[in-house]
Design a protein around this motif. Structure first.
Motif, PDB file in Angstrom:
ATOM      1  N   THR A   1      20.674  -6.697   7.364  1.00  0.00           N
ATOM      2  CA  THR A   1      19.923  -6.617   6.209  1.00  0.00           C
ATOM      3  C   THR A   1      18.898  -5.605   6.187  1.00  0.00           C
ATOM      4  N   ARG A   2      18.708  -4.872   5.028  1.00  0.00           N
ATOM      5  CA  ARG A   2      17.561  -3.752   4.906  1.00  0.00           C
ATOM      6  C   ARG A   2      16.944  -3.811   3.795  1.00  0.00           C
ATOM      7  N   GLY A   3      15.905  -3.637   3.382  1.00  0.00           N
ATOM      8  CA  GLY A   3      15.263  -3.560   2.123  1.00  0.00           C
ATOM      9  C   GLY A   3      13.733  -3.023   2.304  1.00  0.00           C
ATOM     10  N   ARG A   4      13.224  -2.566   1.011  1.00  0.00           N
ATOM     11  CA  ARG A   4      11.825  -1.932   0.757  1.00  0.00           C
ATOM     12  C   ARG A   4      11.169  -2.730  -0.071  1.00  0.00           C
ATOM     13  N   PHE A   5       9.772  -3.039   0.048  1.00  0.00           N
ATOM     14  CA  PHE A   5       9.196  -3.844  -0.635  1.00  0.00           C
ATOM     15  C   PHE A   5       7.624  -2.946  -0.903  1.00  0.00           C
ATOM     16  N   VAL A   6       7.158  -3.146  -2.042  1.00  0.00           N
ATOM     17  CA  VAL A   6       5.898  -2.537  -2.600  1.00  0.00           C
ATOM     18  C   VAL A   6       5.066  -3.520  -2.748  1.00  0.00           C
ATOM     19  N   MET A   7       3.766  -3.372  -2.061  1.00  0.00           N
ATOM     20  CA  MET A   7       2.758  -4.507  -1.838  1.00  0.00           C
ATOM     21  C   MET A   7       1.528  -3.746  -2.453  1.00  0.00           C
ATOM     22  N   ILE A   8       0.579  -4.558  -3.194  1.00  0.00           N
ATOM     23  CA  ILE A   8      -0.473  -3.955  -3.780  1.00  0.00           C
ATOM     24  C   ILE A   8      -1.463  -4.787  -3.238  1.00  0.00           C
ATOM     25  N   ALA A   9      -2.741  -3.976  -2.843  1.00  0.00           N
ATOM     26  CA  ALA A   9      -3.880  -4.426  -2.418  1.00  0.00           C
ATOM     27  C   ALA A   9      -4.841  -4.806  -3.532  1.00  0.00           C
ATOM     28  N   LEU A  10      -5.551  -6.099  -3.319  1.00  0.00           N
ATOM     29  CA  LEU A  10      -6.399  -6.585  -4.105  1.00  0.00           C
ATOM     30  C   LEU A  10      -7.811  -6.812  -3.661  1.00  0.00           C
ATOM     31  N   ASP A  11      -8.805  -6.479  -4.585  1.00  0.00           N
ATOM     32  CA  ASP A  11     -10.151  -6.671  -4.349  1.00  0.00           C
ATOM     33  C   ASP A  11     -10.488  -8.457  -4.403  1.00  0.00           C
ATOM     34  N   ALA A  12     -11.779  -8.619  -4.193  1.00  0.00           N
ATOM     35  CA  ALA A  12     -12.278  -9.910  -4.523  1.00  0.00           C
ATOM     36  C   ALA A  12     -12.144 -10.489  -5.593  1.00  0.00           C
ATOM     37  N   ARG A  13     -11.847  -9.866  -6.392  1.00  0.00           N
ATOM     38  CA  ARG A  13     -11.722 -10.001  -8.271  1.00  0.00           C
ATOM     39  C   ARG A  13     -10.360 -10.150  -8.725  1.00  0.00           C
ATOM     40  N   GLY A  14      -9.398  -9.742  -7.705  1.00  0.00           N
ATOM     41  CA  GLY A  14      -7.900  -9.778  -8.049  1.00  0.00           C
ATOM     42  C   GLY A  14      -7.302  -8.676  -8.469  1.00  0.00           C
ATOM     43  N   ARG A  15      -8.198  -7.506  -8.493  1.00  0.00           N
ATOM     44  CA  ARG A  15      -7.649  -6.272  -9.179  1.00  0.00           C
ATOM     45  C   ARG A  15      -7.490  -5.283  -8.001  1.00  0.00           C
ATOM     46  N   PRO A  16      -6.307  -4.398  -8.328  1.00  0.00           N
ATOM     47  CA  PRO A  16      -5.740  -3.537  -7.307  1.00  0.00           C
ATOM     48  C   PRO A  16      -7.007  -2.544  -6.789  1.00  0.00           C
ATOM     49  N   THR A  17      -7.230  -2.520  -5.361  1.00  0.00           N
ATOM     50  CA  THR A  17      -8.260  -1.650  -4.820  1.00  0.00           C
ATOM     51  C   THR A  17      -7.616  -0.499  -3.568  1.00  0.00           C
ATOM     52  N   THR A  18      -8.347   0.430  -3.349  1.00  0.00           N
ATOM     53  CA  THR A  18      -7.624   1.365  -2.520  1.00  0.00           C
ATOM     54  C   THR A  18      -7.400   0.966  -1.202  1.00  0.00           C
ATOM     55  N   VAL A  19      -6.386   1.646  -0.638  1.00  0.00           N
ATOM     56  CA  VAL A  19      -5.793   1.442   0.644  1.00  0.00           C
ATOM     57  C   VAL A  19      -6.007   2.690   1.450  1.00  0.00           C
ATOM     58  N   ALA A  20      -6.273   2.739   2.786  1.00  0.00           N
ATOM     59  CA  ALA A  20      -6.648   3.792   3.590  1.00  0.00           C
ATOM     60  C   ALA A  20      -5.143   4.546   3.794  1.00  0.00           C
ATOM     61  N   ALA A  21      -5.507   5.613   3.777  1.00  0.00           N
ATOM     62  CA  ALA A  21      -4.060   6.483   4.085  1.00  0.00           C
ATOM     63  C   ALA A  21      -3.412   6.165   5.469  1.00  0.00           C
ATOM     64  N   LEU A  22      -2.131   6.353   5.587  1.00  0.00           N
ATOM     65  CA  LEU A  22      -1.429   6.334   6.936  1.00  0.00           C
ATOM     66  C   LEU A  22      -1.952   7.304   7.935  1.00  0.00           C
ATOM     67  N   PRO A  23      -2.265   6.923   9.117  1.00  0.00           N
ATOM     68  CA  PRO A  23      -2.700   8.057   9.954  1.00  0.00           C
ATOM     69  C   PRO A  23      -1.568   9.082  10.286  1.00  0.00           C
ATOM     70  N   THR A  24      -2.015  10.574  10.311  1.00  0.00           N
ATOM     71  CA  THR A  24      -1.053  11.712  10.608  1.00  0.00           C
ATOM     72  C   THR A  24      -0.788  11.529  11.924  1.00  0.00           C
ATOM     73  N   ALA A  25       0.333  12.005  12.487  1.00  0.00           N
ATOM     74  CA  ALA A  25       0.707  12.123  13.631  1.00  0.00           C
ATOM     75  C   ALA A  25      -0.005  13.234  14.481  1.00  0.00           C
TER      76      ALA A  25
END
Length: 133
Positions: free
Chosen positions: A109-133
């Motif tokens: 089985t294979r699938g994709r999920f979208v996850m959202i980062a939250l701050d302490a107040r439960g609001r979406p917050t920024t996530v660090a970019a993926l490192p480049t190779a």
């Protein structure tokens, strides 16, 4: 951007599970809902470890059930953060079944999920970019 003093951000998580009778349908194969729950858990772990924040599932996309997973097999959910937006992470998840006696492994089985980062107040917050190779 990645710098030497930035903390290491794991992009992968592995979650092994045994397929017991209570995980299966009348054919002795893994319930689709159970497979999705294990995949979502692996996506959650991978995204949480990457973001080092509370995360929630926003969406599951295109889950392909290629092969049945049978009672008595070991299943490994392998989740990888493959894309990062401003507050979201795309996590690809594979379920690989393993016969414990022969060691034979198959992608089931294979699938994709979208996850959202939250701050302490439960609001979406920024996530660090993926490192480049």
């Amino acid at each position: 951007m990645s710098t030497n003093d930035e903390p290491h951000r794991p992009v992968e998580a592995r979650l092994p599970q045994m397929v017991f009778p209570d995980h299966t349908n009348h054919l002795g194969t893994l319930f689709g809902g159970q497979a999705l729950a294990w995949m979502d858990m692996a996506a959650f772990i991978a995204a949480s470890r990457y973001a080092r924040r509370t995360v929630v599932t926003a969406r599951s996309e295109q889950v392909d059930f290629k092969l049945p997973i049978r009672q008595g097999q070991l299943v490994e959910a392998i989740a990888r953060v493959v894309e990062v937006g401003n507050t979201s992470m795309q996590v690809e998840v594979e379920l690989v079944a393993e016969d414990l006696l022969s060691g034979e492994r198959e992608l089931c089985t294979r699938g994709r999920f979208v996850m959202i980062a939250l701050d302490a107040r439960g609001r979406p917050t920024t996530v660090a970019a993926l490192p480049t190779a």
